[in-house]
Motif scaffolding. Sequence first.
Motif, PDB file in Angstrom:
ATOM      1  N   ALA A   1       0.750  -1.189   0.053  1.00  6.77           N
ATOM      2  CA  ALA A   1       0.108  -0.059   0.135  1.00  6.77           C
ATOM      3  C   ALA A   1       0.695   1.109  -0.093  1.00  6.77           C
ATOM      4  O   ALA A   1       0.230   2.303  -0.135  1.00  6.77           O
ATOM      5  N   LYS A   2       2.183   1.050   0.115  1.00  4.30           N
ATOM      6  CA  LYS A   2       3.194   2.224  -0.056  1.00  4.30           C
ATOM      7  C   LYS A   2       2.897   3.127   1.174  1.00  4.30           C
ATOM      8  O   LYS A   2       3.274   4.221   1.148  1.00  4.30           O
ATOM      9  N   ILE A   3       2.549   2.508   2.387  1.00  4.22           N
ATOM     10  CA  ILE A   3       2.433   3.336   3.581  1.00  4.22           C
ATOM     11  C   ILE A   3       4.021   2.911   4.464  1.00  4.22           C
ATOM     12  O   ILE A   3       4.022   3.660   5.628  1.00  4.22           O
ATOM     13  N   ALA A   4       4.490   1.825   3.920  1.00  8.35           N
ATOM     14  CA  ALA A   4       5.936   1.539   4.709  1.00  8.35           C
ATOM     15  C   ALA A   4       6.960   1.136   3.575  1.00  8.35           C
ATOM     16  O   ALA A   4       6.459   0.534   2.578  1.00  8.35           O
ATOM     17  N   LYS A   5       8.225   1.469   3.692  1.00  3.65           N
ATOM     18  CA  LYS A   5       9.091   1.187   2.852  1.00  3.65           C
ATOM     19  C   LYS A   5       9.881  -0.279   2.685  1.00  3.65           C
ATOM     20  O   LYS A   5      10.139  -0.718   1.706  1.00  3.65           O
ATOM     21  N   THR A   6       9.634  -0.588   4.206  1.00  9.62           N
ATOM     22  CA  THR A   6      10.091  -2.151   4.515  1.00  9.62           C
ATOM     23  C   THR A   6       9.395  -2.653   5.319  1.00  9.62           C
ATOM     24  O   THR A   6       8.741  -2.055   6.086  1.00  9.62           O
ATOM     25  N   PRO A   7       9.434  -4.019   5.393  1.00  4.53           N
ATOM     26  CA  PRO A   7       8.757  -4.647   6.401  1.00  4.53           C
ATOM     27  C   PRO A   7       9.183  -4.212   8.028  1.00  4.53           C
ATOM     28  O   PRO A   7       8.191  -4.143   8.711  1.00  4.53           O
ATOM     29  N   GLU A   8      10.664  -4.200   8.103  1.00  2.00           N
ATOM     30  CA  GLU A   8      10.796  -3.711   9.539  1.00  2.00           C
ATOM     31  C   GLU A   8      10.236  -2.163   9.949  1.00  2.00           C
ATOM     32  O   GLU A   8      10.527  -2.101  11.250  1.00  2.00           O
ATOM     33  N   THR A   9       9.813  -1.512   8.829  1.00  2.00           N
ATOM     34  CA  THR A   9       9.408  -0.047   9.109  1.00  2.00           C
ATOM     35  C   THR A   9       7.882  -0.118   9.127  1.00  2.00           C
ATOM     36  O   THR A   9       7.136   1.055   9.329  1.00  2.00           O
ATOM     37  N   SER A  10       7.077  -1.273   9.032  1.00  3.41           N
ATOM     38  CA  SER A  10       5.496  -1.564   8.986  1.00  3.41           C
ATOM     39  C   SER A  10       5.065  -1.297  10.199  1.00  3.41           C
ATOM     40  O   SER A  10       5.143  -2.529  10.952  1.00  3.41           O
ATOM     41  N   ASP A  11       4.656  -0.216  10.742  1.00  5.11           N
ATOM     42  CA  ASP A  11       4.127  -0.276  11.974  1.00  5.11           C
ATOM     43  C   ASP A  11       2.867  -0.930  12.289  1.00  5.11           C
ATOM     44  O   ASP A  11       2.034  -1.296  11.402  1.00  5.11           O
ATOM     45  N   TYR A  12       2.634  -1.548  13.461  1.00 10.90           N
ATOM     46  CA  TYR A  12       1.438  -2.426  13.803  1.00 10.90           C
ATOM     47  C   TYR A  12       1.321  -3.494  12.974  1.00 10.90           C
ATOM     48  O   TYR A  12       0.301  -3.793  12.486  1.00 10.90           O
ATOM     49  N   THR A  13       2.294  -4.177  12.718  1.00  8.91           N
ATOM     50  CA  THR A  13       2.325  -5.503  11.856  1.00  8.91           C
ATOM     51  C   THR A  13       2.951  -6.396  12.673  1.00  8.91           C
ATOM     52  O   THR A  13       4.042  -6.264  13.459  1.00  8.91           O
ATOM     53  N   SER A  14       2.612  -7.769  12.494  1.00 14.27           N
ATOM     54  CA  SER A  14       3.255  -8.743  13.257  1.00 14.27           C
ATOM     55  C   SER A  14       4.669  -8.952  12.741  1.00 14.27           C
ATOM     56  O   SER A  14       5.625  -9.495  13.561  1.00 14.27           O
ATOM     57  N   ILE A  15       5.005  -8.759  11.361  1.00 14.38           N
ATOM     58  CA  ILE A  15       6.439  -8.947  11.029  1.00 14.38           C
ATOM     59  C   ILE A  15       7.211  -7.950  11.707  1.00 14.38           C
ATOM     60  O   ILE A  15       8.346  -8.293  12.163  1.00 14.38           O
ATOM     61  N   LYS A  16       6.953  -6.794  11.916  1.00 11.75           N
ATOM     62  CA  LYS A  16       7.905  -5.783  12.626  1.00 11.75           C
ATOM     63  C   LYS A  16       7.907  -6.170  14.156  1.00 11.75           C
ATOM     64  O   LYS A  16       9.063  -6.131  14.635  1.00 11.75           O
ATOM     65  N   TYR A  17       6.952  -6.818  14.862  1.00 10.93           N
ATOM     66  CA  TYR A  17       7.014  -7.306  15.951  1.00 10.93           C
ATOM     67  C   TYR A  17       8.248  -8.276  16.169  1.00 10.93           C
ATOM     68  O   TYR A  17       8.959  -8.377  17.152  1.00 10.93           O
ATOM     69  N   ARG A  18       8.017  -9.018  15.097  1.00  8.89           N
ATOM     70  CA  ARG A  18       8.874 -10.356  15.006  1.00  8.89           C
ATOM     71  C   ARG A  18      10.345  -9.822  14.787  1.00  8.89           C
ATOM     72  O   ARG A  18      11.256 -10.332  15.652  1.00  8.89           O
ATOM     73  N   ILE A  19      10.562  -8.977  13.992  1.00  6.39           N
ATOM     74  CA  ILE A  19      11.825  -8.348  13.758  1.00  6.39           C
ATOM     75  C   ILE A  19      12.519  -7.814  14.702  1.00  6.39           C
ATOM     76  O   ILE A  19      13.601  -8.120  15.274  1.00  6.39           O
TER      77      ILE A  19
END
Length: 325
Positions: free
Chosen positions: A192-210
Motif C-alpha cells: 500500500a506504500k505506507i511503509a518502505k520495508t517490513p521492519e518499518t511497517s508499524d502495527y504488523t506482526s512482521i515488525k514485532y517479530r523482527i
Amino acid sequence: MPKARKSQISLLDTPYYHCISRCVRRAFLCGDENGKSFEHRRRWVEDRIHILSEVFAIDICAYAVMSNHTHVVLHVAKDKADALTTEEVIQRWHRLYKGTLLTRSYTSSKLRSGLNETQIKTVEATAEVWRKRLFDISWFMRALNEYIARAANKEDDCTGHFWEGRFKSQALLDESALAACMAYVDLNPVRAKIAKTPETSDYTSIKYRINAARVGKTPKRLMPFAGNPTQNMPKGLPFTLPEYLQLIDTTGRYIHPNKRGKVEHLHPTLLERLNIEHEQWLTLTSQFESCFKHAAGKVIHLEKYAFNQQQQWVQGRLNAKRLLG
C-alpha cells in the motif's frame, strides 16, 4: 447468500484461518480526517490483539492494522482449551467479561468454600460454555471488534456500526496457503506504500517479530516457528524464522502491476521448497483475498474441504491449480 460463520470454520480440515474486518463508516479506523489524527487507534487494535492472544486458546500467526481494515491469521489451539482447569477457564474469561456472581465467588478461596454442590455444578457448566468460546474464532473477533468499536464511537461521540456486519474468513488448508497468506498480511503496508520495508511497517506482526529477533528473543504473543513443513502441520508455524524473514524480504522486492509499493530481487529458499514459481507467488502474496474465497490451499485439500463442508462444487479450484500446483 453468505455462508454461516460456523460452517466456514472446520477444525477437521485446518486450524488456520485468515480473518479480515473492514470499517463501515466513512471515517477511517486510523489516519487523518478534517485535521484530526486517528493514528493512535492502530495501537488500540494491536494491543487488543496481544491481550486476546493471552486469553483465548487461539494463536496469532500474523496481523496487520491498515487504515480502514485489519488482517489477522489465527491458529485454533483446541487442545490448549481442553487442558485448562475450570478455574483457569474462569480466570481467562474474567479478564474480558465480568462473569456471574457464582463464577466470581468460585475464584475466591474464601467465598468458594461457601458454595454448595449445586452451585459448584452450575459454575462448572458455565465454565464449559466459556471453554468452547475460548477456541471460537467468532468470539475472538467479537472480543476484538466490539472493544475497538466502543472506544472509537466514544471518541467520535456517536453511535452505530463501526465495522461491517461480519468479518471475512478464509480457511488455510496447507503450508503453501499459510505461507502465502502470512506474507500477504505482513506485506500489506509495503504494497500500500505506507511503509518502505517490513521492519518499518508499524502495527504488523512482521515488525514485532523482527524487533524481537534483533535482541535474540521470541515474541511472546505470536505463534512460534516450529521448523520444516511436514504432512501434518506441527505445533508451531511450519517454517524457521530465518526462512520466513528471507521469504518476506525477497517477496517484498517484487513489484506487482496492481500494487503501488515494493521493497529487489533475490531467490528465497522457501519458495523453492514449496515449489511455487516467482510469478505465481507474487500473485498470491499481493492478491490473496481475490484468489480464494472461504478456503485456500492446493486442489486436493480444497476438494477434501468441499466434501467435509457438503459443498456441491470446489470453489477456487482453478486458482489453486494455477497458483499452488
